[in-house]
Each structure stands twice: as C-alpha cells, then as structure tokens.
Write a protein that holds these residues in place. Structure first.
Motif, PDB file in Angstrom:
ATOM      1  N   HIS A  22      57.302  68.707 -31.150  1.00 22.78           N
ATOM      2  CA  HIS A  22      56.283  68.827 -30.106  1.00 22.78           C
ATOM      3  C   HIS A  22      54.880  68.815 -30.695  1.00 22.78           C
ATOM      4  CE1 HIS A  22      59.175  69.499 -26.941  1.00 22.78           C
ATOM      5  NE2 HIS A  22      59.779  70.407 -27.678  1.00 22.78           N
ATOM      6  N   ASN A  23      53.963  68.341 -29.884  1.00 20.23           N
ATOM      7  CA  ASN A  23      52.578  68.196 -30.285  1.00 20.23           C
ATOM      8  C   ASN A  23      51.763  69.346 -29.689  1.00 20.23           C
ATOM      9  OD1 ASN A  23      50.059  67.288 -31.012  1.00 20.23           O
ATOM     10  ND2 ASN A  23      50.032  65.559 -29.603  1.00 20.23           N
ATOM     11  N   CYS A  39      52.990  71.170 -24.932  1.00 17.13           N
ATOM     12  CA  CYS A  39      53.046  69.957 -25.725  1.00 17.13           C
ATOM     13  C   CYS A  39      52.176  68.884 -25.086  1.00 17.13           C
ATOM     14  CB  CYS A  39      54.484  69.475 -25.826  1.00 17.13           C
ATOM     15  SG  CYS A  39      54.621  67.924 -26.719  1.00 17.13           S
ATOM     16  N   CYS A  42      54.913  65.683 -24.159  1.00 13.04           N
ATOM     17  CA  CYS A  42      55.941  65.750 -23.109  1.00 13.04           C
ATOM     18  C   CYS A  42      55.669  66.836 -22.080  1.00 13.04           C
ATOM     19  CB  CYS A  42      57.318  65.962 -23.733  1.00 13.04           C
ATOM     20  SG  CYS A  42      57.518  67.578 -24.490  1.00 13.04           S
ATOM     21  N   CYS A  68      61.246  67.224 -28.499  1.00 14.89           N
ATOM     22  CA  CYS A  68      60.192  66.511 -27.804  1.00 14.89           C
ATOM     23  C   CYS A  68      60.644  65.094 -27.464  1.00 14.89           C
ATOM     24  CB  CYS A  68      58.945  66.444 -28.673  1.00 14.89           C
ATOM     25  SG  CYS A  68      57.515  65.807 -27.793  1.00 14.89           S
TER      26      CYS A  68
END
Ligand SMILES: [Zn+2]
Length: 80
Positions: A22-23, A39, A42, A68
C-alpha cells in the motif's frame, strides 16, 4: 497505555500496511485517540484506536488484511 506504545503500534501497523504494497504516508488524526492511514492507490484504510471499547478492536481495516490492488489506468478515456 502510554504514549510510547501507541507510537510503536502505529509504526508496526504502518510497516504491515507497507509490506502489503500500500501507498501510505502520514497518519490522519480522526480525534478520540483515533488514527487512520489511507492508501493513495486503492483507497483502503486502516484505523487504530488508542483506547478501544471492550467490544472494539485496536487495529482494524482492510489495508492490514489484504494486499494493495493498484488502480488500472484505462487507455481509452470515455468521452461523450
Ligand atoms: Zn493500497
């Protein structure tokens, strides 16, 4: 529950979320000793509660449970 342990929990949770691809960057403060990560890719989230009620969980959210899924960029933009 001291301040140190919530920080440790936040770091541990963030590492778990990052390891799922995940970001995420900064924790959002939701109030009531509640913190969340979202995130950027997503839009899945994880939330931490410092003082959960007996029927609540300390850490919850899809971002810690699932990997993610990066958004697929559509090659054709739909225009009317
Ligand atoms: Zn994600």
């Amino acid at each position: 529950m001291g301040i140190l342990s919530i920080l440790e929990l936040m770091e541990e949770t963030k590492n778990t979320v990052l390891s799922r691809g995940h970001n995420v960057k900064n924790w959002l403060v939701l109030g009531n000793n509640c913190y969340a990560l979202e995130c950027a890719d997503c839009k899945k989230t994880v939330m931490i509660k410092e003082n959960p009620l007996p029927n609540e969980i300390k850490v919850g959210g899809e971002a810690v449970a699932v990997n993610c899924v990066k958004p697929v960029k559509e090659k054709k933009l739909r225009k009317k």
